[in-house]
Design a protein around this motif. Structure first.
Motif, PDB file in Angstrom:
ATOM      1  N   MET A   1      39.072  21.234  20.898  1.00  0.00           N
ATOM      2  CA  MET A   1      38.803  20.321  22.008  1.00  0.00           C
ATOM      3  C   MET A   1      37.526  19.541  21.736  1.00  0.00           C
ATOM      4  N   VAL A   2      36.509  20.229  21.256  1.00  0.00           N
ATOM      5  CA  VAL A   2      35.246  19.563  20.962  1.00  0.00           C
ATOM      6  C   VAL A   2      35.416  18.569  19.818  1.00  0.00           C
ATOM      7  N   CYS A   3      36.304  18.901  18.879  1.00  0.00           N
ATOM      8  CA  CYS A   3      36.530  18.004  17.741  1.00  0.00           C
ATOM      9  C   CYS A   3      37.403  16.817  18.096  1.00  0.00           C
ATOM     10  N   GLY A   4      37.911  16.804  19.327  1.00  0.00           N
ATOM     11  CA  GLY A   4      38.651  15.625  19.759  1.00  0.00           C
ATOM     12  C   GLY A   4      40.143  15.840  19.859  1.00  0.00           C
ATOM     13  N   TYR A   5      40.633  16.944  19.332  1.00  0.00           N
ATOM     14  CA  TYR A   5      42.058  17.197  19.455  1.00  0.00           C
ATOM     15  C   TYR A   5      42.258  18.179  20.596  1.00  0.00           C
ATOM     16  N   THR A   6      42.962  17.760  21.619  1.00  0.00           N
ATOM     17  CA  THR A   6      43.165  18.638  22.758  1.00  0.00           C
ATOM     18  C   THR A   6      44.558  19.234  22.713  1.00  0.00           C
ATOM     19  N   ALA A   7      44.625  20.532  22.739  1.00  0.00           N
ATOM     20  CA  ALA A   7      45.929  21.199  22.758  1.00  0.00           C
ATOM     21  C   ALA A   7      46.577  20.947  24.109  1.00  0.00           C
ATOM     22  N   GLY A   8      47.899  20.894  24.101  1.00  0.00           N
ATOM     23  CA  GLY A   8      48.627  20.644  25.333  1.00  0.00           C
ATOM     24  C   GLY A   8      48.651  21.874  26.225  1.00  0.00           C
ATOM     25  N   LYS A   9      49.272  21.716  27.378  1.00  0.00           N
ATOM     26  CA  LYS A   9      49.314  22.800  28.358  1.00  0.00           C
ATOM     27  C   LYS A   9      50.103  23.980  27.825  1.00  0.00           C
ATOM     28  N   MET A  10      51.244  23.709  27.182  1.00  0.00           N
ATOM     29  CA  MET A  10      52.067  24.795  26.664  1.00  0.00           C
ATOM     30  C   MET A  10      51.312  25.555  25.589  1.00  0.00           C
ATOM     31  N   CYS A  11      50.679  24.839  24.702  1.00  0.00           N
ATOM     32  CA  CYS A  11      49.954  25.491  23.607  1.00  0.00           C
ATOM     33  C   CYS A  11      48.841  26.372  24.163  1.00  0.00           C
TER      34      CYS A  11
ATOM     35  N   LEU B   1      41.245  34.590  17.107  1.00  0.00           N
ATOM     36  CA  LEU B   1      40.970  33.344  16.380  1.00  0.00           C
ATOM     37  C   LEU B   1      41.670  32.153  17.033  1.00  0.00           C
ATOM     38  N   MET B   2      42.890  32.383  17.464  1.00  0.00           N
ATOM     39  CA  MET B   2      43.614  31.298  18.134  1.00  0.00           C
ATOM     40  C   MET B   2      42.892  30.888  19.412  1.00  0.00           C
ATOM     41  N   PHE B   3      42.389  31.872  20.124  1.00  0.00           N
ATOM     42  CA  PHE B   3      41.653  31.575  21.354  1.00  0.00           C
ATOM     43  C   PHE B   3      40.396  30.764  21.060  1.00  0.00           C
ATOM     44  N   LEU B   4      39.688  31.136  20.010  1.00  0.00           N
ATOM     45  CA  LEU B   4      38.466  30.397  19.658  1.00  0.00           C
ATOM     46  C   LEU B   4      38.792  29.001  19.163  1.00  0.00           C
TER      47      LEU B   4
ATOM     48  N   GLY C   1      37.850  17.575  30.542  1.00  0.00           N
ATOM     49  CA  GLY C   1      39.121  17.676  31.246  1.00  0.00           C
ATOM     50  C   GLY C   1      40.170  18.148  30.268  1.00  0.00           C
ATOM     51  N   GLY C   2      41.411  18.143  30.701  1.00  0.00           N
ATOM     52  CA  GLY C   2      42.473  18.488  29.769  1.00  0.00           C
ATOM     53  C   GLY C   2      43.034  19.870  29.997  1.00  0.00           C
ATOM     54  N   ALA C   3      44.090  20.178  29.269  1.00  0.00           N
ATOM     55  CA  ALA C   3      44.839  21.417  29.493  1.00  0.00           C
ATOM     56  C   ALA C   3      44.017  22.648  29.132  1.00  0.00           C
ATOM     57  N   VAL C   4      43.251  22.580  28.069  1.00  0.00           N
ATOM     58  CA  VAL C   4      42.555  23.786  27.585  1.00  0.00           C
ATOM     59  C   VAL C   4      41.632  24.350  28.661  1.00  0.00           C
ATOM     60  N   THR C   5      40.772  23.507  29.189  1.00  0.00           N
ATOM     61  CA  THR C   5      39.788  24.001  30.154  1.00  0.00           C
ATOM     62  C   THR C   5      40.444  24.410  31.461  1.00  0.00           C
ATOM     63  N   TYR C   6      41.366  23.595  31.952  1.00  0.00           N
ATOM     64  CA  TYR C   6      41.969  23.928  33.237  1.00  0.00           C
ATOM     65  C   TYR C   6      42.876  25.154  33.141  1.00  0.00           C
TER      66      TYR C   6
END
Lengths: 384, 729
Positions: B131-141, B122-125, A23-28
């Motif tokens: 995300m897999v490492c546990g840090y999820t970027a926010g919606k704006m990022c 690179l930013m896209f990758l 879930g989360g912003a990245v995937t959606y």
């Protein structure tokens, strides 16, 4: 373009997998972006299509077959956004546009235009669409494109070419035209009758007289004419312009070329046409050529018209010095025409405009010469 | 302008992406202030870009404004705590520095298209990796990274395309970007979930499709008889020697307001056992079920006059859909008082409401043991409680039903002497029928469960021989065997008992529950007059008495918790003073801190003045250093620029001659004389001398006056036109 669409599809599948497990912003956000992208691109293409203005105008109103004329095309962008990629396709079956390759991609910033002056060459006489046929609009990422047809294509009436026939084409014409009694020498079945007091002795058929032992004279059917009759096949064969335009063009070229040839040789020409009713265009001098040209420019071939009817209504044809038939089909009707011509004793030629399988060599049957002419055969040089 | 917009399109997303990532590290989570936090990067980017693209005049003004703003902010901090106050804004300074750094990085990347594309890739990758490492970027990022990537792809495509026309990358991107930005604006509004998507819609559609396929398969391939020797509801009372697994779906249940760990759904009842199988079956009847429910409610209402009815019984709504078309019976739960056919699937689906019994405590046992006389008053009250109004469930109908139940299921079973001794031992000390039933149930549950108990011996031909064989020899079987034994033993003790076939399942609190054929079950029910039918589960490994806490128990627990965790100091200490309301309000003076406004403004103005002077001096110096020809060209360009102020701008592809022709329509020739000189200087390669230069310099003053006058005229004309329009209107 296909590759890009496949990549987009792969990204979409990846996005679906992503939201199924994370879930989360990245995937959606990634999923919404992948879904929004085709929508935005198609919306952009749609906006381009409704905003694009195309203007096309030929130089002058009269177009002549085989003669290039000026042609102007303008692509105009009156909107607030750029038109990223436009590709133009032209009608090419019966006309060509010079100086504008079809693989060129155009870009139009807002409130700008592209104007092109080029040459338009119509290959055939008749009425058909020319100029811009289709526009292919591609989005700014090169992923999707839409091709749309021009709503109001440019429809022109093209006049036939004015040709002076090549010498090789007219070889033997005069010989046949000049030979008055040639038909009677070789054709025994001339209708003759016994001489009656008062008959013109010039019409005596001495061969028949020698055979019968009495003075025999030719039976005259109608008024004797000293000129050439050209009969044009008025029928339209086929519904597709690809089928009827080339042969009709060649028919009119032949008729015009032959008429000019004979007029220049001071031989009067009567051209038999069949529109709603039979009409005969009588030409006595080269200055009358324009009359025939105008007539043939506006002449309409039709599926309802028939050569046989025209011949039936014209018994006077046997009184001409020579008959020329310009036909489009070799069928039972044509064969019947040939046979009937043989009985009149009048020298005749049949120009058969046909590209189908046929014995390409000219064939003679009695005094009738059958000359096949291909639809694309060049039979003369253009007049200025 | 185009160049500035082009830079903005690339730099701003980069700055916002980096900023939003840094923000979550630097600023604690509880200090988020919504979208206003993005004002800082937007401001910094705008200021930096303005500096880059504006001319000196604009830069001077911005510098002055910035200085004014900073000074004003600094002066507005409390006097003794200015340095300390600045320290509280440490995070803001850090973020501002980060934004500026990102801006510089953006400028660097903008110099090379390839570098920018690589960075965006690179930013896209980095997004999924982080995300897999546990840090999820926010919606704006995430949005800004994807926007940056998309803009770069658009620019790259424009770069590699071979097109005709005006193909400038900057112009192209600026005029297609609105579409991309519009899409991201919509994406910004759409909410995102922190949880993975559950695909509920897809599963529902898949379920519908699957159901349709199974229905079709049933219609085409399955005969009505099926199910023999497979586990499943057969409607026959046969005791098979072997039963096979069968996981086809028979029922689909749905409830929105409860769960039931042992839900019994009856389909058919039997009353006669011939030693080998049950005969004389009765299908479930709606009215009988409702009367059973009312009877139980009567007992519960009587029992809980001082308490709550929910201590004993609980309402549950249940939708039942019979998926298996071979099943013709009506399947309803025990104590169902609402049985309404679903109009969309007549005969297959029902909406029911039933009562669940609280079997876990002694309240229930006491309820059953008590003498429950139901009169018409209590019956009517119970019907009112359940909302039952139709005449089929009248008190008279109940009396008739009760007699019917007694007759139908009251026949006593003969048992052997050995069994009598066993039963006497079993019932020793049992005070009530309910107690006896419980003991029978417990005794049977000690047996072994087996799907393959084998066929009944040939010599079993009555209830007594069956009981002797099952209880003393075999001691194993499946639900049918145990339920049969229970019913026969209960009847032998004078109780009214019946053998029930149906399904036993767990009911989930939310969503659909599938009841497979494997859930088909047989159990026993005993009729307690004044209470109704009570089910018993004699099969080993199945169900157990479930229930829930009573209201009194819950209150007692709550009190205990409160007592245990109460604040020991609560109630101690001084009372806090309440703020009192003052008497008459005093008039307050509004004091304006003039020094805090004037000092920054004055400083800004001084700075602007200094910078203007410096700029002027620099320009003059530069002009003096030019050659005569350069000066002449400079002057001509300047005069051309003056005409812009009156709306006469030279087009990109317009020649000077064409421009002169156009400008002469609004201006006298003497003011356009410089154009001839300009043309000669550019194209005729004329050498300019001092005289020519002075000639051009002499044109400046009259031209400037003319331009000013012309501007005023145009303004007046526009005003008159506007007034005329207003008057016309």
């Amino acid at each position: 373009m296909k590759k890009k669409r496949l990549i987009l599809l792969a990204l979409f599948i990846l996005a679906l997998i992503g939201i199924s497990f994370y879930g989360g912003a990245v995937t959606y956000v990634f999923l919404w972006s992948v879904i929004a992208l085709p929508i935005v691109l198609y919306f952009y293409i749609f906006m381009v299509i409704i905003s694009l203005r195309i203007y096309q105008k030929p130089d002058g109103r009269n177009m002549v077959c085989g003669r290039p004329s000026g042609f102007y095309i303008t692509l105009q962008n009156e909107s607030f956004f750029s038109f990223s990629s436009l590709r133009i396709s032209f009608y090419s079956s019966f006309s060509t546009i010079s100086d504008i390759p079809e693989d060129v991609i155009y870009e139009l910033p807002p409130h700008s235009r592209i104007q092109k002056k080029t040459g338009l060459l119509c290959k055939y006489r008749g009425q058909y669409d020319v100029g811009v046929k289709q526009i292919c609009v591609t989005d700014f990422l090169g992923v999707f494109s839409l091709t749309f047809n021009i709503k109001e294509p440019l429809n022109v009436i093209v006049a036939p070419a004015r040709l002076r026939l090549f010498d090789s084409f007219t070889e033997g014409e005069m010989q046949d035209a000049d030979s008055e009694n040639r038909a009677y020498r070789s054709m025994p079945d001339i209708p003759v009758r016994e001489y009656l007091p008062g008959d013109d002795i010039r019409f005596a058929n001495w061969k028949a007289s020698a055979v019968t032992g009495k003075v025999m004279v030719r039976e005259l059917t109608g008024e004797e004419r000293s000129g050439i009759a050209i009969v044009l096949d008025p029928r339209r064969y086929g519904e597709d312009p690809f089928e009827y335009l080339p042969p009709e063009n060649k028919v009119t070229e032949c008729v015009l070329g032959l008429a000019l040839y004979y007029l220049e040789h001071n031989i009067p020409v009567d051209v038999y046409l069949q529109e709603r009713e039979k009409s005969v265009c009588k030409l006595t001098a080269p200055k009358d050529y324009e009359l025939l040209y105008e007539k043939l420019t506006g002449f309409c071939f039709s599926e309802e018209r028939d050569m046989t009817g025209l011949l039936t209504d014209s018994p006077e044809l046997s009184g001409y010095r020579m008959l020329i038939y310009v036909l489009q089909k070799w069928d039972a009707g044509t064969v019947a025409v040939t046979e009937s011509l043989n009985t009149t004793g009048v020298p005749s030629r049949i120009y058969l405009i046909d590209d189908k399988d046929f014995d390409k060599e000219s064939t003679a049957a009695g005094d009738t010469l059958l000359i096949p002419v291909g639809c694309e055969t060049v039979i003369g040089e253009g007049l200025n | 302008m185009i160049n500035a917009a082009y830079d903005l399109l690339f730099i701003l997303p980069l700055v916002l992406a980096g900023y939003s990532g840094a923000y979550s590290f630097i600023v604690p989570q509880d200090e988020t202030v919504g979208l206003i936090r993005y004002l800082l990067p937007v401001l910094i980017t705008a200021v930096c870009l303005s500096y880059k693209h504006m001319k000196n005049k604009g830069r001077i003004i911005i510098s002055a404004v910035l200085l004014t703003g900073m000074l004003g902010f600094f002066l507005n901090l409390p006097a003794g705590e200015r340095l300390k106050g600045l320290g509280t804004y440490e995070a803001v300074f850090e973020l501002a520095l980060i934004c500026f750094g990102l801006y510089l990085a953006g400028e660097l990347f903008n110099r090379s298209l390839k570098l920018r594309c690589v960075v965006s890739g690179l930013m896209f990758l980095a997004l999924p990796i982080s995300m897999v490492c546990g840090y999820t970027a926010g919606k704006m990022c995430s949005s800004m990274v994807l926007l940056y990537l998309l803009l770069n792809l658009t620019d790259l495509y424009q770069y590699v395309s071979n097109k005709e026309g005006d193909t400038g990358r900057e112009k192209h991107l600026c005029f297609v970007a609105p579409f991309i930005l519009g899409a991201f604006l919509v994406i910004a509004i759409i909410p995102v979930s922190e949880k993975p998507y559950d695909w509920a819609i897809v599963r529902r559609i898949g379920g519908l499709v699957k159901e349709a396929v199974i229905d079709l398969a049933d219609r085409l391939f399955v005969s009505d008889e099926g199910g023999e020797a497979f586990i499943g509801f057969s409607g026959r009372g046969t005791l098979n020697g072997k039963i096979k697994k069968n996981d086809s779906v028979s029922l689909i249940l749905n409830t929105m307001n409860g769960n039931d760990q042992n839900l019994y759904i009856a389909g058919r009842y039997f009353n006669e056992f011939n030693g080998r199988s049950w005969e004389n079956g009765f299908d479930t009847d709606k009215d009988e079920s409702r009367m059973d429910a009312v009877e139980t409610v009567c007992a519960a209402m009587e029992d809980t006059k001082d308490g709550r009815m929910t201590d004993v019984i609980m309402k549950i709504s249940l939708d039942i859909y019979c998926r298996d078309k071979r099943l013709k019976n009506l399947f309803i739960p025990s104590k169902a008082y609402v049985i309404r056919e679903d109009e969309e699937k007549p005969g297959r689906a029902f909406k029911t409401a039933y009562y669940k019994l609280n079997r876990r405590n002694d309240i229930f046992a006491a309820l059953i043991d008590r003498e429950n006389d139901i009169d018409s008053t209590s019956w009517d009250e119970a019907c009112k409680e359940l909302g039952i109004k139709d005449g089929n469930i009248s008190y008279e109908a109940y009396l008739s039903y009760r007699n019917n139940m007694n007759e139908r299921y009251g026949e006593s079973t003969a048992i052997s002497e050995k069994m009598k001794v066993y039963m006497d031992e079993l019932f020793e000390g049992a005070d009530s029928d309910y107690e006896k039933c419980c003991r029978i149930e417990e005794s049977l549950r000690e047996g072994r469960y087996s799907n393959e108990p084998g066929e009944l011996p040939e010599n079993i031909n009555d209830a007594a021989s069956y009981l002797d064989w099952f209880m003393f020899e075999k001691k194993e079987g499946y639900c049918s065997h145990y339920a049969t034994a229970f019913v026969l033993l209960a009847r032998s003790s004078g109780m009214k008992a019946r053998y029930v076939q149906g399904f036993m399942t767990k009911l989930n609190s939310i969503g659909d529950s599938e009841v497979h054929a494997d859930a088909a079950h047989a159990w026993a029910e005993v009729y307690f007059e004044g209470v109704g039918w009570i089910g018993f589960e004699p099969t080993p490994g199945y169900g157990s008495r479930k229930g829930w806490k009573t209201y009194a128990e819950i209150e007692a627990e709550k009190s205990e918790v409160e007592r245990k965790y109460a604040d020991p100091h609560q109630g101690e200490g001084e009372e806090s003073e309440e703020p009192g309301i003052e008497g008459a309000e005093e008039n307050k003076k509004i004091e304006i801190p003039w020094e805090k406004i004037l000092i920054p403004v004055f400083s800004g103005a001084v700075l602007a003045l200094i910078l203007f002077i410096a700029d002027g001096m620099y320009k003059r110096k530069k002009y003096r250093a030019m050659s005569e020809k350069e000066k002449c060209l400079f002057l001509c360009r300047q005069y051309l620029h003056y005409f812009r102020r009156i709306g006469c701008t030279r087009d990109e592809y317009e020649t000077l001659g064409e421009f002169r022709t156009r400008a002469s329509e609004i201006s006298e020739d003497k003011y356009l004389a410089f154009l001839d000189i300009y043309e000669r200087l550019l194209y005729a390669d004329e050498n300019a001398d001092e005289g020519r230069r002075k000639e051009l310099e002499a044109m400046k003053k009259p031209l400037c006056s003319y331009i000013k006058e012309r501007k005023k005229e145009l303004k007046r004309e526009n005003t008159v036109e506007d007034n005329e329009q207003i008057l016309d209107f």
